[in-house]
Design a protein around this motif. Structure first.
Motif, PDB file in Angstrom:
ATOM      1  N   ASN A  65       0.825  -1.203   0.000  1.00 36.89           N
ATOM      2  CA  ASN A  65       0.000   0.000   0.000  1.00 36.89           C
ATOM      3  C   ASN A  65       0.861   1.256   0.000  1.00 36.89           C
ATOM      4  OD1 ASN A  65      -2.644   0.599  -0.166  1.00 36.89           O
ATOM      5  ND2 ASN A  65      -3.160  -0.030   1.895  1.00 36.89           N
ATOM      6  N   TYR A  68       2.765   1.542  -3.321  1.00 33.74           N
ATOM      7  CA  TYR A  68       1.909   1.982  -4.421  1.00 33.74           C
ATOM      8  C   TYR A  68       1.555   3.456  -4.280  1.00 33.74           C
ATOM      9  CZ  TYR A  68      -2.205   2.519  -7.311  1.00 33.74           C
ATOM     10  OH  TYR A  68      -3.118   2.993  -8.219  1.00 33.74           O
ATOM     11  N   TRP A  72       2.250   6.097  -7.175  1.00 30.06           N
ATOM     12  CA  TRP A  72       1.162   6.878  -7.766  1.00 30.06           C
ATOM     13  C   TRP A  72       1.394   8.366  -7.541  1.00 30.06           C
ATOM     14  CZ3 TRP A  72      -1.781   6.246 -11.603  1.00 30.06           C
ATOM     15  CH2 TRP A  72      -2.986   6.917 -11.761  1.00 30.06           C
TER      16      TRP A  72
ATOM     17  N   MET B   1     -21.569   3.416 -16.939  1.00 36.08           N
ATOM     18  CA  MET B   1     -21.895   3.279 -15.528  1.00 36.08           C
ATOM     19  C   MET B   1     -23.211   2.526 -15.404  1.00 36.08           C
ATOM     20  SD  MET B   1     -22.114   6.293 -12.695  1.00 36.08           S
ATOM     21  CE  MET B   1     -23.769   6.760 -13.191  1.00 36.08           C
ATOM     22  N   ASN B  64      -9.053  -3.914  -5.131  1.00 32.94           N
ATOM     23  CA  ASN B  64     -10.297  -3.205  -5.396  1.00 32.94           C
ATOM     24  C   ASN B  64     -10.264  -1.798  -4.815  1.00 32.94           C
ATOM     25  OD1 ASN B  64     -12.649  -4.716  -6.770  1.00 32.94           O
ATOM     26  ND2 ASN B  64     -11.608  -6.276  -5.586  1.00 32.94           N
ATOM     27  N   SER B  66      -7.599   0.187  -4.612  1.00 34.15           N
ATOM     28  CA  SER B  66      -6.855   1.023  -5.553  1.00 34.15           C
ATOM     29  C   SER B  66      -7.696   1.303  -6.797  1.00 34.15           C
ATOM     30  CB  SER B  66      -5.556   0.327  -5.961  1.00 34.15           C
ATOM     31  OG  SER B  66      -4.834  -0.048  -4.827  1.00 34.15           O
ATOM     32  N   ALA B  67      -8.377   0.258  -7.292  1.00 32.98           N
ATOM     33  CA  ALA B  67      -9.179   0.437  -8.494  1.00 32.98           C
ATOM     34  C   ALA B  67     -10.298   1.443  -8.255  1.00 32.98           C
ATOM     35  CB  ALA B  67      -9.759  -0.905  -8.936  1.00 32.98           C
ATOM     36  N   TYR B  68     -10.958   1.294  -7.102  1.00 32.43           N
ATOM     37  CA  TYR B  68     -12.050   2.209  -6.810  1.00 32.43           C
ATOM     38  C   TYR B  68     -11.532   3.630  -6.636  1.00 32.43           C
ATOM     39  CZ  TYR B  68     -15.717   4.567  -4.213  1.00 32.43           C
ATOM     40  OH  TYR B  68     -16.649   5.485  -3.807  1.00 32.43           O
ATOM     41  N   ARG B  70      -9.028   5.004  -8.184  1.00 35.76           N
ATOM     42  CA  ARG B  70      -8.827   5.538  -9.530  1.00 35.76           C
ATOM     43  C   ARG B  70     -10.148   5.949 -10.156  1.00 35.76           C
ATOM     44  NH1 ARG B  70      -4.357   3.894 -12.785  1.00 35.76           N
ATOM     45  NH2 ARG B  70      -5.768   3.665 -14.535  1.00 35.76           N
ATOM     46  N   TRP B  71     -11.145   5.066 -10.004  1.00 33.47           N
ATOM     47  CA  TRP B  71     -12.442   5.320 -10.616  1.00 33.47           C
ATOM     48  C   TRP B  71     -13.060   6.588 -10.032  1.00 33.47           C
ATOM     49  CZ3 TRP B  71     -17.607   5.488  -9.147  1.00 33.47           C
ATOM     50  CH2 TRP B  71     -18.539   5.328 -10.168  1.00 33.47           C
ATOM     51  N   TRP B  72     -12.983   6.716  -8.723  1.00 33.80           N
ATOM     52  CA  TRP B  72     -13.574   7.872  -8.070  1.00 33.80           C
ATOM     53  C   TRP B  72     -12.785   9.141  -8.410  1.00 33.80           C
ATOM     54  CZ3 TRP B  72     -18.087   9.058  -6.734  1.00 33.80           C
ATOM     55  CH2 TRP B  72     -18.377  10.032  -5.798  1.00 33.80           C
ATOM     56  N   VAL B 331     -14.367  -7.245 -11.250  1.00 34.52           N
ATOM     57  CA  VAL B 331     -14.845  -5.879 -10.997  1.00 34.52           C
ATOM     58  C   VAL B 331     -13.661  -4.940 -10.844  1.00 34.52           C
ATOM     59  CG1 VAL B 331     -16.021  -4.428  -9.322  1.00 34.52           C
ATOM     60  CG2 VAL B 331     -17.035  -6.578 -10.014  1.00 34.52           C
ATOM     61  N   GLY B 332     -12.650  -5.377 -10.087  1.00 36.06           N
ATOM     62  CA  GLY B 332     -11.472  -4.539  -9.914  1.00 36.06           C
ATOM     63  C   GLY B 332     -10.835  -4.201 -11.257  1.00 36.06           C
ATOM     64  N   ASP B 334     -12.212  -4.071 -14.059  1.00 36.62           N
ATOM     65  CA  ASP B 334     -13.097  -3.243 -14.858  1.00 36.62           C
ATOM     66  C   ASP B 334     -13.131  -1.797 -14.340  1.00 36.62           C
ATOM     67  OD1 ASP B 334     -14.848  -3.301 -17.052  1.00 36.62           O
ATOM     68  OD2 ASP B 334     -16.517  -3.039 -15.677  1.00 36.62           O
ATOM     69  N   VAL B 335     -13.263  -1.665 -13.039  1.00 31.76           N
ATOM     70  CA  VAL B 335     -13.400  -0.336 -12.436  1.00 31.76           C
ATOM     71  C   VAL B 335     -12.092   0.446 -12.575  1.00 31.76           C
ATOM     72  CG1 VAL B 335     -13.595   0.786 -10.176  1.00 31.76           C
ATOM     73  CG2 VAL B 335     -15.258  -0.925 -10.866  1.00 31.76           C
ATOM     74  N   SER B 344     -18.270  -0.132 -16.538  1.00 33.88           N
ATOM     75  CA  SER B 344     -17.999   0.743 -15.402  1.00 33.88           C
ATOM     76  C   SER B 344     -17.454   2.103 -15.833  1.00 33.88           C
ATOM     77  CB  SER B 344     -16.991   0.065 -14.458  1.00 33.88           C
ATOM     78  OG  SER B 344     -17.509  -1.133 -13.984  1.00 33.88           O
TER      79      SER B 344
ATOM     80  N   PHE C  62     -14.559  -2.813   3.708  1.00 38.02           N
ATOM     81  CA  PHE C  62     -14.189  -2.030   2.522  1.00 38.02           C
ATOM     82  C   PHE C  62     -15.372  -1.196   2.055  1.00 38.02           C
ATOM     83  CE2 PHE C  62     -14.492  -2.422  -2.251  1.00 38.02           C
ATOM     84  CZ  PHE C  62     -13.695  -1.331  -2.533  1.00 38.02           C
ATOM     85  N   ARG C 277     -22.211  15.427  -8.071  1.00 34.20           N
ATOM     86  CA  ARG C 277     -21.430  14.224  -8.339  1.00 34.20           C
ATOM     87  C   ARG C 277     -21.774  13.113  -7.364  1.00 34.20           C
ATOM     88  NH1 ARG C 277     -16.722  13.451  -5.626  1.00 34.20           N
ATOM     89  NH2 ARG C 277     -16.240  15.669  -5.536  1.00 34.20           N
ATOM     90  N   PRO C 284     -19.898   2.094  -7.597  1.00 32.14           N
ATOM     91  CA  PRO C 284     -20.216   1.119  -8.654  1.00 32.14           C
ATOM     92  C   PRO C 284     -21.113   0.015  -8.106  1.00 32.14           C
ATOM     93  CG  PRO C 284     -17.906   1.702  -8.777  1.00 32.14           C
ATOM     94  CD  PRO C 284     -18.481   2.431  -7.594  1.00 32.14           C
ATOM     95  N   GLN C 286     -21.602  -2.862  -8.579  1.00 30.71           N
ATOM     96  CA  GLN C 286     -21.044  -4.174  -8.255  1.00 30.71           C
ATOM     97  C   GLN C 286     -20.627  -4.255  -6.791  1.00 30.71           C
ATOM     98  OE1 GLN C 286     -20.163  -2.065 -10.710  1.00 30.71           O
ATOM     99  NE2 GLN C 286     -19.281  -3.136 -12.468  1.00 30.71           N
ATOM    100  N   TYR C 287     -20.086  -3.136  -6.267  1.00 23.43           N
ATOM    101  CA  TYR C 287     -19.657  -3.146  -4.876  1.00 23.43           C
ATOM    102  C   TYR C 287     -20.849  -3.124  -3.930  1.00 23.43           C
ATOM    103  CZ  TYR C 287     -14.988  -2.274  -6.640  1.00 23.43           C
ATOM    104  OH  TYR C 287     -13.799  -2.379  -7.292  1.00 23.43           O
ATOM    105  N   LEU C 290     -22.315  -7.262  -4.621  1.00 21.07           N
ATOM    106  CA  LEU C 290     -21.484  -8.370  -4.161  1.00 21.07           C
ATOM    107  C   LEU C 290     -21.572  -8.581  -2.649  1.00 21.07           C
ATOM    108  CD1 LEU C 290     -18.140  -8.462  -6.162  1.00 21.07           C
ATOM    109  CD2 LEU C 290     -19.893 -10.210  -5.977  1.00 21.07           C
TER     110      LEU C 290
END
Lengths: 380, 380, 380, 380, 380
Positions: A65, A68, A72, B1, B64, B66-68, B70-72, B331-332, B334-335, B344, C62, C277, C284, C286-287, C290
């Motif tokens: 963590n 990364y 980043w 989305m 997930n 980290s992915a979320y 980025r998405w947010w 999902v990770g 994809d997001v 997503s 999470f 926003r 998402p 999916q979260y 799941l």
């Protein structure tokens, strides 16, 4: 930076090959000792193994963590460098005065456009009726234009607006001025390209001069050779140059222009300092050593703990778990140092090229170098 | 989305269908081999399964997370784009000069209002008594007005203030000026709409020209075709255009106006660069490959570990756990890529439409396109 | 927002009642089937239950983490709205010009004070000796004043400074000016109150007009009815109005004042966009789906896994674990949407009232509405 | 805030004493019932206990994480308050005009220095040779001065620079001016000290007037008594006062000074609003109640789960685990509310004193109150 | 800060030696008591040990996370200090006026260059043709220059640009002016170096005067001795000095320059305050004490829990787990306080030296101290 979707096995093996092999050998030795030579005291109950596994997992996650986050942050800083480079160049083209003799006349207080695009910005609205017509057309026909938005070709709206493509007078004399006026601007934009290349070499501990030579006057390059921190010196140089160029504008207005450009230079200095911080300050070594030591200790314990239950499957299970833990440890160690020419490096060379292309195109140049392509799935 | 509360099973199956089926088949094969053919050496003790499960879970959560993030961040950037677009347009309407001839007269240094709403802002206070009356009324009657606040219809207070709706003179001549004066402003606001559409296409690697054509003069579109980075070029164009338009205002004041608008352009450039950063820099591939490999390795081990205890229930339990782990992994993945036209995706097309509606309404236009509606529970 | 320390059981049951009851019934059925009808194949070993429990727990954490972050960001945005509203009003009172006729005379370039407090700011220092005396007194006697700091009543220092409370001349004529001068300021501050109420209704998808009517001139309200995005339109209106009001001040100075106020309007636009926003972009789906699916699957497995060990205690243990997991899932779902009129809503109505009280008191008004009180431990 | 390295056991027991005792008693009762009265049905298998323990641990960590984040944000806000107070005072001393009569003469446009330190800033460079000499000396002798840097005493360099300590003329008349000129500045700096004390009392729901009385003119204190939100009112008052004081400076320059000071006032307003947000918005109650309920449910289950294995050791193990879980729950509850006069409070009184000392020393005062000392290892 | 890749065992042992030894002894005693003296009641079942281990691990991770965040924030603050120091010096060199007598003449409104580098910035463009030629050359030959970019030596492009290295007239007289003009600038830049050294000593509770003496006029040092907070006082002094120096420039322009420099001083004040916050506010002591107590309690329980299974291996396993837990606890405690002269200290002395080198080189000085080297793998 690894670009390909599926990293070549060469990289994976380079990371994990040797240590995994070692631990598989150890596991095999344990199995042989246990089953062939019946050294049963080797078999440890599974409990401490379980206990340690969870803690090692949490520790590795904490470490990855942090690694990364550093990586980043480094990437975000270089993203900001791209933004600031573009913004600085845009501001140079917008806020630098024209040649001094023309500054006083109303029409020439506008900076001469460097590229064909910028000529459209400066020329298309000569106070007159054209613009009114143009916009009226766009708005009146907009229902149709929206249709064009869905159907890509939209011949109608193009035709409707076609009248505006009629030649405008006064355009012929622009290129003449064009060559000379943007000299200051070009020099400053080139200095910016030089700055990003110098920063790249500074972070990778390389000699910056081969990379920055084309972007500076030889006398500047000579003077830079005496500086210990070349990127810092370039920013200071740009600041002094800007002050010099803007001294042609009357006091207060000059200060206002300088204020805006000064903000961009401050941003450059902050990006430079933040990159140095990441480069020079590793994660506290203890957080590096502890997970490493623990992974190895755990992997020595593991075959002892499972040999009585798994028997001959012990080396296989050890290999899977060793691969996971060693890979996570190695990835963390690698990602943690984003400026070291390693596989996980920020692709600084590619970003420098991107900046060079963008900035030189803003200057209206057309012979641009191509973007950098990845080699073997790696982009530097 | 994905917009719908309950995502259609089609999407869910597309994500997880095949791999889950594979693992259920493997589990079934293990059960048959174990119970029918009595290959008992297949039965592994449950311990390593337990150990790996926790670590896989933690790893998937880290990924997930980290992915979320980025998405947010991507969504936040597009939210900022909406804000900056509105702010830029508001500033254009506020800070651009009126037509040059009128600038010197006191009354016309105020920009002409583009819409009915803005006319109320500019017209209702002609230095005189009206305002004093208006505000006196609001304040004196406020105890009652608060009652109106709770009871929606509040006929009394409306009636009390009704005297102010009397016609104001001087209004008739506004529309005449209105057509011509806001030409520069409209062009810049249209360029902003063009910018957001160009950014959308840039991020999705689509041809931007069909989308941006309606918002620019054909000569600008032509010039833009030569640019490698169209959104960057649009910002530079807007900057040069602003400089051109504001050169009609005397020096220092012009610079002050330009300073404010310049900040918005810098924000646009930063948003553009940050979107490019997310688009071009995936999470280090290692963090992509490790969880994926581990999930699959774990799901192969799982039936071996539980077949001796669960017997015929093995495929069922495997299916549940495989669904959870494979879905989280997918999902990770994809997001993590919010600009790829996947399920997503950030709904950039819808946001572009929202911006277009808001900005064109600010210009006083009334024939606006409708907001984009989701199709099949998906919004792009 | 739930305010009371101990939430009423009504709310708790509404969240978790039905699903927990269902799972307790299932558990009871399992126990009966297992012990009465001896369907022993129902008893699953405890292992997969253990494995899933940890993963479900991590997944729920999470999800609650992300949900709480959204909720806290929403609350922070409304906190910023309170700050910006106060700052905008303060700036309006500070930077708006006095009536045009007086602006040129030196003494009246100071804005007339709206309230008794602000009169003390403007009046107490008529260039003369009073201030020197005042401050000399404060400083010279400070050893004693510090004593007063600890002992609350401090009669001595009050007496020592009492001479300064002597009547000041020139005070009588202030109220006369006061009524008329702050008309523009009052209108803008009222518009700000209208903006926050419009934003509240916008986010809750309610009709804003009953709430904003008392704060605008009827003609403005009429014009706003044509706007699709009312809060955006109000900010644009305020911007145009400010430009109109400040056009009475000479060029450069006007621009400087406008720059400061423009920053506050940009902040308002950013807050508005950020709230939209959060409102329009759920986590998402999916979260969302799941964890929900996994909790239910787990709770079906749980009685099977523990029935052989726990026997008749199975429904009780199931109830406790079901309550924990279902409550965490439900709370996450609820907290994730902070603008939905649910129990976990940001108390926007109360915050709007707070802003209204603060801003109208700045204007010197004394008949203020009371702060909103919680009902049944809930504050909206 | 707890300051001592080893917190007194009194505090620890106050937190955890009673509930731990209760659970130990329950555990003892279980042991007696199980072993003496042979109520064996009480013994629950260890499995659900294990399952719950991990989830309770994760839940408590999530909650303590959020609580600590709030606490640290609160501390950071008060840190910013310290910074902004110092910066505001510095700016007041730098940007406020001298007495009006002198402003026009070149030499007096510099603010009179309030303290001995600031006199060195203003006086040492009377356009003349002294400075050149001074700096020449510093630079020429720098090799030696660096030696002084390593060896602390450096008598040589002090001697070398000693010639500059020769008396400067024109110094005698400064103190005369000094008394009167900084009156406005002192009043504003005192108002800033008053603001931080008012904010402290506002957040702790205490009467602010005993604390702020020494820092304001009695008429201001009287006017403040009518305000509902005293800290907000003080900022508005400072804003109006600044506008009043700066109205003595010509238009544009006055606006530029006001712009800088206005930014600091905006920062103060933001800090105030953010503190109110933390004070008034607890973590959603559900996140408070769920961990609490779960900890207690778990601790009731625990003795049942371990009594068959541990026998007489049950109360001891229960005590250790109960202490850990109850302490973590209690600490979270406490740290979550940093403005409640509890043990974990932000030490606002001490910070107010620090600010007072710093600001009054900037004004050149020498009779300063001492810093606040911790009592019983606690600092408020 | 620990710099070496492999920390010396001396440090590791200092951290963990004694407590690990104690717990190994305890474990040995338990083994002897259990196997030799057959005190079998000592053997506790493994279950509570397992339960506690996960919770202790999570707790330690939470604590190390917070500690690392503090440490990284501290490092980031010192990184910002490097940036702000460079930026402040750059701004001083850019925005400070030349000597008053020359300010009015066009050519001298440019600040005199302090170093050879800055001379290239100011001199190379004497309005004339040189620049046009220069840039034309760079651009026309750029295809070749790019080649030079890849092949480091690039003799051709150097030759092509060589004509520009012809001597420029007017250069000889610069050094004469150079000595005197930058006196104010040098004094301010030296004050900045003094500030960072004073901050370092302030945070480490050391006497700052030996370190800051070389950078200030003796009279300033004397005045600083009376200040309680030396770094704050230096910033205030710099602010007053700047105001003094810039009072030579006409009003509005002076204010604009001061605005820019004022922002840097505000940044310095914010960094100072944030460092004080981290220094003075530890993590709430409860989060320090709880993990510590729990680790020790756990390590006492551990041998009891595993002695029956592991027998003679108990001390070995205890040693491994004790080392992991004690090291993590100790590292957290150490990293949490980044300004305490401990092993994990931010290397402030080295950063101060870096700043000094950078800033003095900006002033054109050439006799610079060397960068600080690590000793024994530690950098302070």
């Amino acid at each position: 930076m690894i670009v390909g979707k599926t990293p070549s096995w060469r990289i994976v093996l380079k990371y994990t090959g040797r240590p995994v092999a070692v631990h598989v050998l150890v596991a095999t030795a344990v199995v042989i000792a246990y089953s062939e030579f019946e050294l049963t005291f080797l078999a440890v109950p599974a409990l401490p193994v379980t206990v340690l596994a969870a803690t090692v997992g949490i520790l590795l996650t904490f470490r990855n963590n942090s690694a990364y986050d550093r990586w980043w942050e480094a990437r975000t800083l270089w993203g900001s460098l791209v933004n600031t480079s573009r913004t600085f160049s845009r501001q140079v083209l917008t806020f630098l005065p024209g040649s001094l003799s023309n500054e006083t006349s109303a029409v020439s207080s506008v900076p001469r456009a460097a590229s064909r695009l910028l000529r459209t910005a400066v020329e298309t609205s000569p106070h007159g009726g054209t613009l009114g017509v143009s916009d009226g057309a766009v708005r009146d026909r907009f229902g149709k234009a929206r249709g064009a938005f869905i159907a890509p070709h939209a011949p109608t709206s193009e035709a409707a607006l076609g009248v505006l493509q009629a030649p405008r007078e006064g355009r012929a004399d622009i290129p003449v001025l064009f060559e000379s006026i943007t000299a200051d601007a070009r020099e400053l934009v080139y200095a910016q390209i030089g700055f990003v290349n110098a920063l790249r070499c500074h972070l990778r501990r390389q000699d910056p001069f081969p990379s920055i030579q084309p972007f500076f006057h030889p006398s500047v390059v000579e003077a830079l050779r005496e500086e210990q921190n070349v990127p810092t010196a370039i920013v200071v140089w740009m600041s002094a140059r800007l002050r010099r160029v803007l001294s042609e504008v009357p006091g207060v207005e000059s200060m206002l222009r300088l204020t805006i450009l000064n903000n961009s230079l401050t941003d450059l200095m902050n990006i430079l300092g933040a990159c140095e911080r990441i480069k020079n300050t590793p994660i506290p070594r203890q957080y590096d050593v502890l997970p490493h030591a623990m992974v190895r200790a755990y992997l020595v314990l593991l075959p002892l703990g499972v040999v009585s239950d798994l028997g001959l499957l012990t080396p296989f299970v050890t290999a899977v778990i060793a691969f996971l833990f060693i890979a996570m440890d190695a990835v963390g160690r690698d990602v943690e140092t984003p400026f070291e020419n390693s596989y996980s490096d920020i692709p600084m060379t590619a970003l420098c090229r991107t900046i060079e292309i963008n900035l030189r195109q803003m200057l209206g140049e057309t012979e641009l170098p191509p973007p950098l392509q990845p080699e073997d799935g790696l982009l530097y």
